[in-house]
Structures are given as C-alpha cells and as structure tokens.
Design an enzyme around this catalytic site. Structure first.
Site, PDB file in Angstrom:
ATOM      1  N   HIS A 367       0.733  -1.323  -0.007  1.00 38.16           N
ATOM      2  CA  HIS A 367      -0.059   0.231   0.048  1.00 38.16           C
ATOM      3  C   HIS A 367       0.868   1.341  -0.177  1.00 38.16           C
ATOM      4  O   HIS A 367       0.442   2.415  -0.694  1.00 38.16           O
ATOM      5  CB  HIS A 367      -1.029   0.039   1.116  1.00 38.16           C
ATOM      6  CG  HIS A 367      -2.196  -0.788   1.197  1.00 38.16           C
ATOM      7  ND1 HIS A 367      -2.831  -1.436   1.691  1.00 38.16           N
ATOM      8  CD2 HIS A 367      -2.840  -0.868  -0.201  1.00 38.16           C
ATOM      9  CE1 HIS A 367      -4.007  -1.772   1.319  1.00 38.16           C
ATOM     10  NE2 HIS A 367      -3.882  -1.777   0.111  1.00 38.16           N
ATOM     11  N   ASP A 636       2.298 -14.742 -16.952  1.00 35.04           N
ATOM     12  CA  ASP A 636       2.166 -16.259 -16.705  1.00 35.04           C
ATOM     13  C   ASP A 636       2.473 -16.917 -17.801  1.00 35.04           C
ATOM     14  O   ASP A 636       3.199 -18.245 -17.723  1.00 35.04           O
ATOM     15  CB  ASP A 636       0.615 -16.629 -16.085  1.00 35.04           C
ATOM     16  CG  ASP A 636       0.467 -16.503 -14.825  1.00 35.04           C
ATOM     17  OD1 ASP A 636       1.383 -16.851 -13.882  1.00 35.04           O
ATOM     18  OD2 ASP A 636      -0.408 -15.808 -14.326  1.00 35.04           O
ATOM     19  N   CYS A 683      -1.975  -8.275 -22.230  1.00 38.87           N
ATOM     20  CA  CYS A 683      -2.109  -7.509 -20.972  1.00 38.87           C
ATOM     21  C   CYS A 683      -1.132  -7.876 -20.107  1.00 38.87           C
ATOM     22  O   CYS A 683      -1.220  -7.314 -18.959  1.00 38.87           O
ATOM     23  CB  CYS A 683      -3.600  -7.721 -20.380  1.00 38.87           C
ATOM     24  SG  CYS A 683      -3.956  -9.388 -20.053  1.00 38.87           S
TER      25      CYS A 683
HETATM   26  C1  PEP Z   1      -0.441 -12.090 -16.822  1.00 37.80           C
HETATM   27  O1  PEP Z   1      -0.201 -13.469 -16.213  1.00 37.80           O
HETATM   28  O2  PEP Z   1       0.284 -11.799 -17.780  1.00 37.80           O
HETATM   29  C2  PEP Z   1      -1.554 -11.219 -16.171  1.00 37.80           C
HETATM   30  C3  PEP Z   1      -1.983 -10.498 -16.892  1.00 37.80           C
HETATM   31  O3  PEP Z   1      -2.138 -11.858 -15.127  1.00 37.80           O
HETATM   32  P1  PEP Z   1      -1.534 -11.580 -13.726  1.00 37.80           P
HETATM   33  O4  PEP Z   1      -0.472 -10.808 -13.985  1.00 37.80           O
HETATM   34  O5  PEP Z   1      -2.371 -11.147 -12.954  1.00 37.80           O
HETATM   35  O6  PEP Z   1      -1.271 -12.778 -13.328  1.00 37.80           O
HETATM   36 MG    MG Z   2      -1.741 -14.366 -15.078  1.00 38.47          MG
END
Ligand code: PEP
Ligand code: MG
Length: 756
Positions: A367, A636, A683
């Site tokens: 935070h 991931d 993303c």
């Molecule tokens: C990812 O895995 O790229 C993703 C956007 O999700 P997180 O980072 O929340 O696992």
């Molecule tokens: Mg992910």
C-alpha cells in the site's frame, strides 16, 4: 505426560528476578536456560544466538554437553535451529530426527532427545537467535507451550540486546557514513528526486516487558486500541483525504485491520501471560510478521506492512511518542528513509515537502508504494543496507525509474541527475501533449492502448493517461486487501465505479485469479493441501470451477453492476476448451436467473478468456469460435513457456521475452486470432515496455494493455513507427538460433528513429 509447571506468568516472574541480579550476561543466560527447562519440564533448553559471523552459535544450554557451548555453530538455514531462524517461525516436532532438516551434531550429545520445539528470538522484527527445548520422549508440545516459549524468547531478546552479546563491532572510526555510496534497489514508483535524507522514526523500542499489574496493562491496551481507532477515523475525515478516493480506500482497508477483533484478542491474551501492553503488541506483531512472511503471495506479504504500521502506531499511543515534531522539521526537499513503513505513516508527512522515499525492504505492490505512486513520490525499495550508511541530512538522489540510490553523490552525479530530471520533465510534457492524439503508426495502423487496473486507486489514471479502455481489471485485488470476503454489495459498488470511470470505453473484468500463491487469508481454501508448485496448482479458474458459488456470486455482481451497459468478462488460467465452456455455462446460468427475476440485463455481453497457459495455444481452432475475445497474459504464459518462476529473482529474468521462441509463439496465436477474426489483446507487463511493445506490434498485435504510466512512452513509440518496415525486418528474426533478438530490435529502432 509432561507439561509446563506454573505457566508463563511464574516463569516470567522468575526471569525478572534473574535479570535484576548483578550478573554477567553469560551467567544470566546459563540461569535462564535452567529456569525454562524446569518450567517447561524439558530435559534440554538451549539458546543459540546469531554471532558476528552470522552463524547461530550455541550460547547456553541445560541438558546438552557443556563443551558444545560456543563450539556448536550452524548456518542460518542449516538444521532445525537454522530453519527456525531462516523462516522466523516456530517448529514443533514430536519426532525431530525424522525431520528432513535435522542436522546431527555429535558434540552436543543430542541423539537421545526425540522431540524438539524451538522459536525464533526476535528483536524489532529481526531474528537474533533461536530458543529450543528438547525431550527424550516423543512429546507433543501444546500450542500454549509454543506461545509460552515465544513470550520467553521476547524477554530473552532484551537480555541479549542489553548485554550487547551479539553483533558487537570493532571500535573503528566509521568512515562508511562519509563517503559516497551507491545502492541498486528496485523501482517502486517512477520519478527522479534530488534532496536530503530524513530518517523515518525507527520502531518504538519496548524496554519494559514484564508486567507488574496485569489488570492495569489490560486496561492500558484497550484504551490505546480505542484511541488508535479514533485517530484512524480522524485521518479518514481530514480535508486532505476527503477528495482523494484512492487513499481513502487504502485507509479503509487499514481501519478494518485496526478493528479486527482477532488482533485485539491476541494482544489481550499475551498480556494475560504476564507481559506489559507494549510487549504484548510487539509479541503479537512478531507472530503476524512470521505468519505473513511465510505467505507465498507477495500481495499478502505486503499486507504485513499495514500491520507493522498499525502496531507501531499503537506503540506510540502507549508510550506517548508522536511524529508531530518530525513533520514540523521536514526540509523542503525531504527524502524519507525507512526500513519499511505503512501507508498511514507516509501520509503523516507533509507531502508538499516530500520528494522521494527509500525503503530498505518493501514491495512494489504494498500500500505504501501505491500511495507513493498516487502522490508522484519517486520511490526505491529493497535498498539494501541504506540505514547502515545514511546520516540524517545527507544529500541523496533517488532514481525511481531504475531503482538506484546515490548517497552523498559526487558533483558529476549531481549534474548528470539534474540534467536527467530536466529531461524527464520535458518528456512528461511531451507525453501530456500527445495524450489526446491517437496511437497511429506512421503508415496509418491504429494500435489500441489500454490500461490495467485493479483498485479504485487506478481508476483516475484511465482519464489521465488518455488510454482507450481498461484491458484488464484484476478483480482479485479487492478480495486481497479485504480482511473478510467482500459482500455482493461491495463487489457491485466497485464494478459500478469501474464502469462509471470507463464511460463509453470498454472495461474487461477478469474473474477471480486467486489460489496457489494468491491465497486469501480469510478463505482457508487449501489449508489441508500444501502445494509444491503453487503457480501450477489449484488457482484461478480451477478454484472457480471446483467451488462455483464464488464465481457465480462474482458474475452476479458484474451483471448487476452492468445492467443496461456493456459488460466484458474473461476467465484466468483457462488450459482447455472444456474449462472455458464450463465457466461460460456458469455465466449463462446467472443470466437465466436475471431473466427469471425479471431483472435488467447488460445491454451487451462479451465473454472471453485469458491465454496464459501454453496448452490453450494449440486448441485455438476449437476455442476461437466459442469466445468473443482473447487476452494474452504474458506474465504467466512466459513463466510456463520457459518453466521459470516469475516471482523468483534467480530465474524470473533469465530468459529474454524478445527471443525467437516467444516471438514465434505469439505470432502463432496472433495469426490464428486473425484467421478467426477474434479480437486479441496482450495484457502482461511486456506491453508496457516500448521496445517489447514495438515487437508485439511487429508480430501482429493491434491492442495492448499496460500500466497507466507506460501509455505515454508506448504511444510515442507507436507514433514514430512504420509497421510494414518492422514486419519485414522481423521476418528475419523468427528463425534465428540466438537466445535473444533484443539487440537486433534495438538497432532497428535506433536506425529508424523509433522512440523506445
Ligand atoms: C499475466 O499473467 O500476464 C496477467 C496479466 O495476469 P497476472 O499478472 O494478474 O497473473
Ligand atoms: Mg496471469
């Protein structure tokens, strides 16, 4: 059946008597181990202390061979004692020798003792030793006995510190605090700051540990907690915060912790064992620390600092120490240095005088970092040993972009950073200028730039950055900062706020991505299963499908919040088409429920999936006809593709994303989505870096979602790029045998004047 004799209160009283005697520290320790062994009906009681060489040295023992004292030494992490020190948590083993961590030391004669219970000796949150009891029988020590030993360990920490038994340093003039010093830490909040060091108040130090009047201490503690709650309420009502929605949210989470009945209860229990109110606060904080530090998920570990902050405030309340004087004497260019701090402590400073923040520990998602980013305070974390080298008033430069800190910098460094700060200010101006310009390449290709978000704090950034929508809303963050499961109403409120902030722009909600390393403390879903590989474990959609009530509840909240508006939902960690179909069927059930009750539905609904498990990339012909869109989660996806843990600093950056393997893999996905005319986004963190984003555009992506601060630099890159040329150039990269093509791409960017 052995058990403790007389309980911890009697033992504490005896310890106080020992501490009052005019003895050498060694003699005191020798007496203390005898007392503990007798009180706990243990045949062995030993104290190991961290010596100057950072080893755990046997300092005193009752029961082991006396000749082992000062001779037996273990590395932190070695054997059971080392394990307790390394993890700062108790071990309670009826059959210690069968434990895989057991390290036999013949000189101690300990082979005859079967059971072992040990606790860390902690001082101001740091492990300074280990206190152990052992028995010949396979004894099961009770929870109360573990607690009692922890209380005793606290008192022991004071004996040790008062006698300066450990960490004694040679008397040399300390030149280390006069020379320039450079630290490579981690970037927590962007920005460059030049200023002067101000030391954040160190932890309130508790010296009086053993209570004389327990009733009085119980009353003191209750009054202090009451006052603490009042002060947080006041903070929430101050002028400064009333219009800062994001900080309110942080503080509200914080108020929840302060009102947590379990927390107060644990402290009251600790007072009842014979401690003073202050000591009880510290004792419970030591436990919380050990417990939260063990959580694999960094987001949960980060909550520790909120608790540290609260505990420190409570100690100040009890001891009457305030921070008022600190804030009054703040220089105009203050750079605060702290081991760590909570968000409220940062808010205590006059933010007009704050330039930067340096934390010795900390985490980018804590935070305090969120608040620092919201205030635009350049912040570097994990700045190792800064407190050892800094003096109040030292000149200091904080580079929040690279994570570097310069203490007492040379004139050359100062000039170069002054120039860098000016350059940065000019860049920020340029980003602002193109805020309302479209992200279109030189040859006319439109690239959609979206932001990632997850908390209310992120919402204003959508407007400020000029992004075209929210490409990823991580719904689990609301669940992770709460101390109890967010109610349907809480969820609806947040999702409505997101849709309000988005207006006509799309917002993509990802359903809960919890589990494995993102456990929610109040859910206890996997209490019985310890996962060897949490990232590959029971997480995200796997939990949602096995416990469908949670997902249905969330979908209900999303559908309600989006009544009459457009809604986009995607599922995390889908590994096979069948999983997607099952998740989608749950949504259909909730829609049927709306129909049944005659409730208003979203005006439009798009359902898609994250692509972050490699297996899904080989089912696209079956999957794509069933989905409205796909979003690649490169964070991931890359950890699975390279089998390298994204949270492990040793391997997280070992492989380059700009490699033929990754680029070919992503190109395959892009081509399939194009063939099926399925909208595709990426993303992960990759899209927020201009060079990486350039490569993504070059291999075919037309929509990328990133942190808000990255929108300006990435848009600048897009507007200086000729896609056709890049595509042609990249054709030559996919088949290269190199492990990385980063240098090729960087050269291309340079040769063609692309801003990366
Ligand atoms: C990812 O895995 O790229 C993703 C956007 O999700 P997180 O980072 O929340 O696992
Ligand atoms: Mg992910």
């Amino acid at each position: 059946m052995p058990g403790s004799v007389g309980g911890p209160r009697i033992l504490l009283r005896r310890l106080r008597e020992v501490m009052a005697e005019p003895e050498s520290a060694q003699k005191r320790l020798d007496k203390i181990v005898v007392l503990i062994a007798a009180n706990m009906v243990a045949e062995v009681c030993s104290v190991y202390l961290v010596n100057g060489a950072r080893e755990l040295e046997l300092f005193a023992t009752e029961g082991l061979k006396p000749s082992a004292v000062h001779a037996t030494r273990l590395r932190v992490g070695e054997g059971l004692v080392g394990d307790i020190a390394a993890h700062a948590r108790p071990l309670n083993l009826a059959d210690a020798q069968s434990h895989p961590g057991f390290a036999y030391r013949p000189e101690t004669g300990e082979e005859i003792y079967k059971s072992l219970m040990g606790v860390p000796v902690l001082r101001s949150g740091k492990v300074v030793g280990v206190l152990v009891v052992q028995n010949r029988t396979k004894r099961h020590y009770t929870e109360e006995e573990v607690e009692a030993l922890q209380t005793v360990a606290m008192v022991l920490a004071e004996v040790v510190a008062a006698a300066d038994l450990i960490g004694a340093e040679p008397d040399e003039p300390d030149l280390t605090r006069q020379r320039p010093f450079h630290i490579a830490g981690s970037s927590f909040a962007e920005g460059i700051a030049l200023g002067h060091a101000v030391l954040h108040e160190p932890r309130v130090h508790v010296t009086k540990l053993i209570a004389e009047d327990t009733e009085l201490e119980l009353k003191r503690l209750e009054q202090a907690v009451y006052a603490l709650r009042g002060s947080i309420d006041d903070m929430l009502e101050t002028e400064d915060l009333s219009h800062a929605g994001e900080h309110r949210e942080v503080l509200q989470a914080y108020r929840m912790f302060a009102n947590d009945r379990g927390w107060l209860q644990r402290m009251l229990e600790a007072v009842k064992t014979g401690l003073t109110a202050e000591a009880a606060v510290e004792r419970v904080q030591n436990d919380t620390r050990a417990r939260l530090q063990r959580a694999a998920d960094p987001y949960i570990r980060d909550r520790l600092h909120d608790f540290d902050d609260l505990a420190n405030r409570l100690l100040r309340q009890l001891t009457g120490v305030t921070l008022a004087s600190l804030s009054a004497n703040l220089p105009n260019d203050a750079i605060i240095i702290a081991r760590n701090m909570g968000p409220a402590e940062l808010l205590d400073y006059d933010k007009d005088r704050l330039r930067g923040l340096v934390l010795e520990e900390g985490a980018p998602n804590a935070h305090v970092s969120i608040v620092a980013r919201a205030f635009g305070i350049a912040t570097v974390g994990r700045a190792e040993d800064i407190l050892e080298h800094v003096e109040p008033g030292d000149a200091i430069i904080v580079d929040g972009d690279t994570g570097e800190v310069y203490l007492r910098p040379s004139q050359e460094i100062i000039s170069s950073y002054s120039e860098k700060a000016r350059f940065r200010a000019r860049k920020q101006e340029q980003y602002k200028e193109i805020r309302d310009e479209p992200a279109v390449t030189l040859d006319g290709t439109k690239i959609d730039l979206y932001v990632n978000a997850g908390l209310q704090v992120d919402l204003p950034h959508l407007e400020e950055s000029g992004a075209e929508g929210i490409g990823l809303f991580r719904t689990e963050l609301q669940f992770m900062i709460a101390s109890t499961l967010p109610s349907l109403r809480d969820q609806i409120d947040l999702y409505r706020a997101v849709l309000d902030a988005a207006g006509d722009r799309p917002a993509v909600f990802r359903t809960l991505d919890i589990g494995g390393d993102k456990m929610l403390p109040y859910m206890n879903l996997a209490a019985s299963i310890k996962e060897e590989n949490p990232a590959l474990g029971w997480r995200a959609i796997r939990i949602s499908l096995d416990r469908p009530a949670l997902l249905r509840h969330q979908v209900r909240a999303l559908l309600t919040a989006a009544a009459g508006r457009s809604l986009r939902i995607m599922f995390p960690m889908i590994a096979e088409v069948a999983e997607y179909k099952r998740a989608r069927a749950l949504v259909d059930k909730e829609i049927a429920r709306l129909d049944k009750f005659g409730k208003e539905k979203p005006a439009s609904l798009e359902i898609g999936t994250m692509l972050e498990v490699p297996s899904l990339a080989w089912q696209l012909d079956t999957l794509l006809p069933l989905v409205d869109f796909v979003s690649i989660g490169s964070n991931d996806l890359m950890q699975f593709l390279f089998a390298s843990d994204r949270g492990n600093p040793r391997v997280a950056t070992r492989y380059d994303l700009l490699s033929p393997a990754v680029l070919s893999f992503l190109r395959h996905i892009t081509a399939k989505c194009r063939e099926h005319e399925t909208p595709l986004t990426l993303c992960g963190e990759m899209s927020g870096k201009p060079l990486e984003a350039m490569a993504l555009v070059g291999l075919g992506l037309r929509r990328i979602s990133m942190s808000p601060a990255a929108i300006g630099p990435v848009k600048m890159m897009v507007r200086s790029l000729d896609v056709a040329r890049l595509e042609a150039f990249m054709e030559g990269l996919y088949g290269l045998p190199d492990r990385s093509v980063r240098a090729h791409l960087a050269r291309f960017a340079e040769d063609h004047g692309i801003s990366v």
